[in-house]
Design a protein around this motif. Structure first.
Motif, short mmCIF file in Angstrom:
data_model
loop_
_atom_site.label_atom_id
_atom_site.label_comp_id
_atom_site.label_asym_id
_atom_site.label_seq_id
_atom_site.Cartn_x
_atom_site.Cartn_y
_atom_site.Cartn_z
N ASP A 216 -103.54 23.89 -92.05
CA ASP A 216 -102.40 23.85 -91.26
C ASP A 216 -101.66 25.09 -91.62
OD1 ASP A 216 -100.66 22.32 -89.43
OD2 ASP A 216 -99.17 22.69 -91.09
N TYR B 260 -101.17 15.41 -96.35
CA TYR B 260 -100.08 15.67 -95.53
C TYR B 260 -99.92 17.04 -95.04
CZ TYR B 260 -98.76 11.11 -97.09
OH TYR B 260 -98.70 9.63 -97.45
N ARG B 261 -99.23 17.32 -93.65
CA ARG B 261 -98.83 18.53 -93.25
C ARG B 261 -97.45 18.48 -93.27
NH1 ARG B 261 -102.50 17.86 -87.85
NH2 ARG B 261 -104.41 18.29 -88.84
N THR C 55 -98.19 24.30 -93.01
CA THR C 55 -98.22 23.97 -94.31
C THR C 55 -98.58 25.24 -95.41
OG1 THR C 55 -98.73 21.73 -93.57
CG2 THR C 55 -99.16 22.32 -96.03
N ARG D 174 -93.92 19.65 -91.68
CA ARG D 174 -93.46 19.83 -90.19
C ARG D 174 -92.15 20.06 -90.27
NH1 ARG D 174 -97.52 21.10 -89.09
NH2 ARG D 174 -99.39 20.36 -87.91
N LEU E 108 -101.42 18.50 -99.82
CA LEU E 108 -101.05 19.10 -98.61
C LEU E 108 -102.25 19.86 -97.91
CD1 LEU E 108 -97.50 20.71 -99.73
CD2 LEU E 108 -98.06 18.43 -98.42
N ASP E 109 -102.09 19.85 -96.43
CA ASP E 109 -103.33 20.35 -95.91
C ASP E 109 -103.25 21.90 -95.54
OD1 ASP E 109 -105.38 20.67 -93.95
OD2 ASP E 109 -104.40 19.95 -92.18
N TRP E 110 -103.85 22.56 -96.34
CA TRP E 110 -103.88 23.91 -96.33
C TRP E 110 -104.53 24.57 -95.11
CZ3 TRP E 110 -102.09 28.03 -98.90
CH2 TRP E 110 -102.41 29.28 -98.50
N VAL F 273 -102.35 13.05 -92.27
CA VAL F 273 -103.37 13.71 -91.67
C VAL F 273 -104.54 12.35 -92.04
CG1 VAL F 273 -105.02 15.45 -91.79
CG2 VAL F 273 -102.65 16.03 -92.35
N ASP G 291 -102.01 21.45 -103.64
CA ASP G 291 -103.40 22.02 -103.22
C ASP G 291 -104.41 22.03 -104.53
OD1 ASP G 291 -104.84 23.58 -101.80
OD2 ASP G 291 -104.04 25.70 -102.28
#
Length: 317
Positions: free
Chosen positions: A159, A80-81, A162, A83, A155-157, A75, A196
């Motif tokens: 999203d 990151y996300r 994710t 996937r 990590l992208d919360w 991101v 997170d």
């Protein structure tokens, strides 16, 4: 934040019974809610007996099958996300267990379908199967992150996919906390809070109790500093930590709880701990609300008091 020494990422082969069946007795129906203690999903359970199969040391190399299921999408910087490499189908409103099973067969990394199926299994009383389902989802995330060279992955919360993956890790940690496996629960929660940093699922509140159980006092104190001091769970952790780690501090704990934390003292010296009624939960008076909160806190942490009964016994003394 993590412990030193050998890796604690130890994944069990599964939730297996001692004998020919899973032997679990629930004092109350398993239910989910959104109070502050355990974040998005709270498990109210009393587990009388359950055995976990022999643990194998976590394999630091992700298997090819797992590697094909998930990937990290950058991101910005080290954010990151998660996937899925396979299509994630929308869950039909009318989806039953068979539909959810078919969706997971097509894509085991469909975390929304995995969580929905776990919820259905719990509602049907098939708790062991639900725990196993969440554990398998957690392992997908562990395998993905263990293959990443960058140790500062966040990590992208925001999203949705994710967030579902992180929630799966939290739920499996909560499962292990309930059965008294505080070491594996701590390992999962450490990974969760590292990925997170804003701790959207409030994993630190559960993690501090794991550290107390493991007598990791430096990490206990560090985690305690991250928690709101006014929270009932934080105040309980302080009292229990003082009692557990220091013979000099423990004599004062009973008097402190009796005078400064009367609702906690009353609940921890009670002989029965029934689920609060709707009137207690939504009570008009502050006294009723505080009593209900203390009762829920006991039920959420009951696995600790089964393993360490001396704290309640001391308060009753």
């Amino acid at each position: 934040m993590a412990r030193t020494g050998p890796s604690l990422f130890v994944i069990p082969t599964g939730f297996e019974p001692v004998a020919d069946r899973l032997e679990i007795c629930c004092s109350i129906q398993l239910s989910y809610g959104t109070p502050s203690f355990f974040g998005a999903k709270v498990i109210f359970r009393t587990v009388v007996s359950k055995s976990v199969a022999i643990f194998a040391r976590y394999n630091p190399f992700p298997s090819p099958a797992m590697e094909q299921l998930l990937r990290l999408e950058p991101v910005i910087d080290t954010v990151y996300r998660i996937r899925s490499r396979r299509p994630v189908r929308r869950i039909p409103e009318s989806a039953d267990e068979a539909v959810l099973q078919a969706m997971l067969a097509g894509n085991p990394a469909h975390f929304a379908a995995r969580e929905a199926l776990a919820d259905r299994l719990v509602a049907a009383g098939r708790i062991g199967e639900a725990c196993q389902l969440r554990l398998e989802g957690c392992r997908l995330v562990f395998d993905l992150l263990d293959g990443v060279a960058d140790e500062t992955v966040a990590l992208d919360w925001e999203d949705a996919g994710t967030a579902q993956a992180l929630t799966m890790v939290y739920d499996s940690a909560a499962d292990h906390f309930v059965i008294g496996d505080f070491e594996l629960a701590a390992a999962m929660l450490e990974m969760l809070t590292d990925c997170d940093p804003e701790d959207h699922l409030n994993g630190a509140e559960l993690l501090v109790f794991c550290y107390g159980a493991l007598e990791e006092w430096e990490l206990f104190d560090e985690t305690l500093q991250r928690l709101p001091p006014e929270a009932l769970s934080t105040r309980l952790a302080v009292c229990w930590g003082d009692f557990r780690r220091s013979a000099e501090l423990s004599p004062a704990v009973r008097e402190r709880m009796r005078t400064a934390e009367p609702q906690l003292f009353r609940e921890w010296t009670a002989t029965q701990h029934e689920l609060p009624s709707d009137r207690e939960s939504d009570g008009e008076s502050g006294h009723e609300a505080a009593a209900a909160e203390a009762r829920r806190l006991w039920l959420r942490t009951e696995s600790l008091w089964r393993v360490f009964p001396e704290f309640a016994e001391y308060l009753k003394g």
